[in-house]
Motif scaffolding. Structure first.
Motif, short mmCIF file in Angstrom:
data_model
loop_
_atom_site.label_atom_id
_atom_site.label_comp_id
_atom_site.label_asym_id
_atom_site.label_seq_id
_atom_site.Cartn_x
_atom_site.Cartn_y
_atom_site.Cartn_z
N LYS A 1 0.82 -1.21 0.00
CA LYS A 1 0.00 0.00 0.00
C LYS A 1 0.85 1.26 0.00
O LYS A 1 0.46 2.30 0.54
CB LYS A 1 -0.92 0.00 1.22
N GLY A 2 2.03 1.17 -0.60
CA GLY A 2 2.91 2.33 -0.63
C GLY A 2 4.01 2.22 0.40
O GLY A 2 4.35 1.12 0.86
N TYR A 3 4.59 3.35 0.78
CA TYR A 3 5.69 3.34 1.74
C TYR A 3 5.20 2.91 3.12
O TYR A 3 4.17 3.36 3.61
CB TYR A 3 6.34 4.72 1.81
N ASP A 4 5.98 1.99 3.72
CA ASP A 4 5.60 1.37 4.99
C ASP A 4 6.52 1.87 6.09
O ASP A 4 7.73 1.58 6.09
CB ASP A 4 5.70 -0.16 4.85
N ARG A 5 5.99 2.62 7.03
CA ARG A 5 6.80 3.19 8.11
C ARG A 5 7.37 2.14 9.05
O ARG A 5 8.34 2.39 9.76
CB ARG A 5 5.96 4.19 8.91
N SER A 6 6.75 0.96 9.08
CA SER A 6 7.22 -0.09 9.99
C SER A 6 8.41 -0.86 9.42
O SER A 6 9.03 -1.65 10.14
CB SER A 6 6.08 -1.06 10.31
N ARG A 7 8.72 -0.66 8.16
CA ARG A 7 9.83 -1.35 7.51
C ARG A 7 10.75 -0.31 6.88
O ARG A 7 10.38 0.36 5.92
CB ARG A 7 9.33 -2.32 6.44
N VAL A 8 11.94 -0.15 7.46
CA VAL A 8 12.84 0.89 7.00
C VAL A 8 14.21 0.32 6.66
O VAL A 8 14.58 -0.78 7.11
CB VAL A 8 13.00 2.03 8.04
N LEU A 9 14.93 1.10 5.88
CA LEU A 9 16.32 0.79 5.55
C LEU A 9 17.18 1.84 6.26
O LEU A 9 17.11 3.04 5.94
CB LEU A 9 16.53 0.87 4.04
N SER A 10 17.95 1.43 7.25
CA SER A 10 18.74 2.36 8.05
C SER A 10 20.21 2.28 7.66
O SER A 10 20.76 1.19 7.53
CB SER A 10 18.59 2.05 9.54
N SER A 11 20.84 3.43 7.50
CA SER A 11 22.24 3.43 7.06
C SER A 11 22.99 4.62 7.62
O SER A 11 22.40 5.59 8.10
CB SER A 11 22.33 3.44 5.53
N PHE A 12 24.30 4.51 7.56
CA PHE A 12 25.18 5.63 7.90
C PHE A 12 26.44 5.51 7.06
O PHE A 12 27.02 4.42 6.94
CB PHE A 12 25.55 5.63 9.38
N VAL A 13 26.86 6.62 6.48
CA VAL A 13 28.11 6.66 5.74
C VAL A 13 29.05 7.60 6.48
O VAL A 13 28.73 8.75 6.75
CB VAL A 13 27.90 7.13 4.28
N GLY A 14 30.20 7.06 6.89
CA GLY A 14 31.16 7.83 7.67
C GLY A 14 32.47 7.98 6.93
O GLY A 14 32.84 7.14 6.10
N VAL A 15 33.19 9.06 7.24
CA VAL A 15 34.49 9.35 6.62
C VAL A 15 35.46 9.75 7.73
O VAL A 15 35.09 10.50 8.65
CB VAL A 15 34.36 10.49 5.60
N PHE A 16 36.70 9.23 7.65
CA PHE A 16 37.69 9.64 8.66
C PHE A 16 39.09 9.57 8.08
O PHE A 16 39.32 8.79 7.13
CB PHE A 16 37.57 8.74 9.90
#
Length: 583
Positions: free
Chosen positions: A490-505
């Motif tokens: 039914k479209g975008y589902d708030r209960s199912r997410v893709l979580s990410s982080f891109v870091g640089v050092f």
């Protein structure tokens, strides 16, 4: 005395001949033929014996010195006879073996020489309990002259089979591909099947090369130490958040060489049998995802590089943005005018959408194409997916792509694109081979000024924004969070997410980019139930950096003493003026 006269027919004595002439004549006349026959037979027998002895001697010499002992009736055209291993080793950048070949023995049978198929199968099952008894019995009962029973036996198994004394059982020497580190690098290295042919990963891409040059190792850009750290930290995150999958990437920013690439779940290539498709799937290169707010890095860089905005400019995000029947909102809206740095660190969807619309769809599309986000990645793997984006680039597409929805790319593409924005402005194709790192051409995509501004913003997102959980003392981490809702029925589902982080050092002189993505993570007490990138992925990146920093020889910096701390840029941030370091 009676005198005898010469009878008619007697031979006359010839003067001067021996008196035994008559006897000699009688010997030749009576036995000549039999003596000659005997003599000839003796000579012939001696000659034949000499020839036979010579032939046998030569054959023994030939067998002992020149002939290779082969199993009778053994025909296997797939196994080649060559000097050295049948397939070249694969090593990491430091020479650690990731894949190698070992000579093993495989068991086959000539059913015509098997005395009793039922008895032979039963006895074989006792020493090789892993085989299927019915299958083996059916093979031994066939009318063929060659049937496989088990491939790649251990020396102990070979000895146990030999002890059975079954004349129909024989062995064939083959090459077995072995992966000393199991599943650790399986999605990059891939694996080879029973006939020593590459089936996935680099084993498949460079199949001909590995077979043609068995004594020339294939050296990867992977650092096994980095790979181990990433794999271990991802596994730890999976135990905590129970996602359906995870990706971890470490990229050398200057060369484009991948130091680690992990996709979970994975599998052990040393184990035989069928492999589930889910563990075969390489999420880092074959998976394409709507990456969410990490795409705001591209939108911000595009606006700065085209001159549409500066770090002192801003946009009104006090109200939701309406485009036709679509409404764009912020996750945690500030409800006011935001500067460009504020839009970035607060991850405003409205601000990113307005920024993208100000640049325009045509320029946006051309900009993303320069960063390799609209074509397949050129990484040396067969498991590569094409990015997904709209054919007709309308205003609503421009707006949603501005904050990472409506376009799907692979994680490795995202990492290569972001690296090009912080390394001085040069895009390089990501690579898994050391030799390609040295030859990797660079293409300028943004100016040096824009690249410096992006380093400043990435650092600001960690010190003042949503990436604070990735901070590591002494390493000046910069980065950006991403949390994207997944599409459901039914479209975008708030209960199912893709979580990410891109870091640089370290952000002052970037060496490595570290990316972590969790697919559908679950909240945990440690994250107060949150599943966003700042709570789930950012801490993983921080732990990875804390471990690989010392391995890289990067000494932790003392805050306030480095030259790059000289303040040059002043921006407004939540009502205060912030002086940015001249990264």
């Amino acid at each position: 005395m009676k005198k005898f006269g010469r009878r008619r027919g007697d031979p006359q004595c010839v003067p001067g001949q021996n008196g035994h002439s008559s006897a000699q004549v009688r010997l030749h006349g009576a036995h000549k033929s039999s003596i000659e026959i005997v003599r000839r037979r003796l000579l012939l027998g001696a000659g034949l014996f000499t020839v036979a002895f010579f032939v046998l001697s030569m054959r023994l010499v030939e067998v002992a010195l020149f002939n290779e002992v082969r199993p009778s009736n053994a025909v296997n055209e797939e196994v080649e006879t060559r000097d050295g291993p049948a397939r070249a080793d694969i090593t990491d950048r430091n020479g650690v073996i990731l894949a190698t070949s070992l000579a093993t023995r495989s068991l086959y049978a000539d059913p015509q020489d098997v005395r009793s198929s039922a008895s032979a199968a039963a006895r074989l099952a006792e020493v090789l309990p892993e085989i299927d008894l019915k299958t083996v019995m059916a093979r031994l009962s066939s009318d063929k002259r060659f049937v496989w029973l088990k491939r790649h036996l251990t020396p102990r198994q070979v000895a146990a089979v030999n002890a059975l004394g079954e004349p129909g059982f024989r062995f064939l020497e083959e090459q077995r591909r072995v992966y000393p580190h199991g599943s650790l690098v399986v999605h990059a290295v891939g694996y080879a099947k029973l006939d020593n042919r590459g089936l996935s990963g680099l084993e498949r891409t460079y199949d001909k090369r590995l077979l043609s040059h068995p004594n020339k190792p294939l050296t990867l850009s992977i650092d096994l130490r980095f790979q181990h750290v990433m794999h271990e930290e991802l596994a730890r995150a999976i135990l905590l958040h129970h996602p359906v999958g995870a990706v971890g990437i470490i990229l050398d920013i200057a060369s484009g060489g991948l130091r680690a690439i992990v996709s979970l779940p994975d599998f052990n290539p040393n184990e035989s049998g069928s492999v589930d498709q889910d563990v075969l799937f390489n999420r880092a290169t074959l998976g394409t995802y709507e990456m969410g707010s990490t795409f705001k890095v591209f939108t911000t860089a595009m606006a700065l590089d085209t001159g549409v905005a500066t770090l002192q400019d801003g946009f009104d995000v006090s109200e939701p943005l309406r485009l036709a029947r679509h409404v764009i909102r912020d996750f945690h809206g500030e409800g006011r005018w935001l500067s460009v740095p504020e839009i970035f660190i607060h991850s405003s969807n409205i601000g990113a959408a307005k920024m993208a619309l100000a640049v325009g769809g045509d320029i946006q599309r051309e900009f993303l194409a320069r960063l390799g986000l609209l074509d397949r990645s050129q990484i040396e793997l067969p498991e590569i997916a094409a990015p997904r984006y709209p054919k007709q680039w309308k205003d609503i597409n421009t707006a949603t792509i501005g904050f990472g929805h409506g376009i799907a790319v692979s994680p490795v593409q995202l990492c290569a694109g972001i690296a090009s924005l912080i390394n001085g402005g040069f895009w390089r194709s990501p690579t898994l081979l050391v030799e390609n790192e040295k030859l990797n051409p660079a293409e300028r995509v943004v100016s040096r000024v824009t690249s410096r501004a992006m380093r400043q913003l990435l650092r600001l997102a960690v010190t003042h924004g949503t990436g604070q959980n990735a901070e590591v003392a002494g390493y000046r981490v910069g980065g950006k969070t991403g949390t994207a809702e997944k599409v459901g029925p039914k479209g975008y589902d708030r209960s199912r997410v893709l979580s990410s982080f891109v870091g640089v050092f370290p952000i002052s002189a970037p060496r490595y980019l570290v990316f972590v993505m969790l697919d559908e993570p679950k909240g945990a007490p440690a994250t107060h139930g949150y599943v966003t990138g700042g709570w789930t992925a950012a801490p993983v990146v921080g732990r990875v950096i804390a471990r690989i920093g010392p391995m890289s020889g990067i000494a932790p910096a003392v805050e306030g003493t480095a030259k790059d701390e000289f303040s040059t840029t002043v921006v407004k941030l939540d009502g205060d003026e912030i002086r940015l370091a001249a990264y």
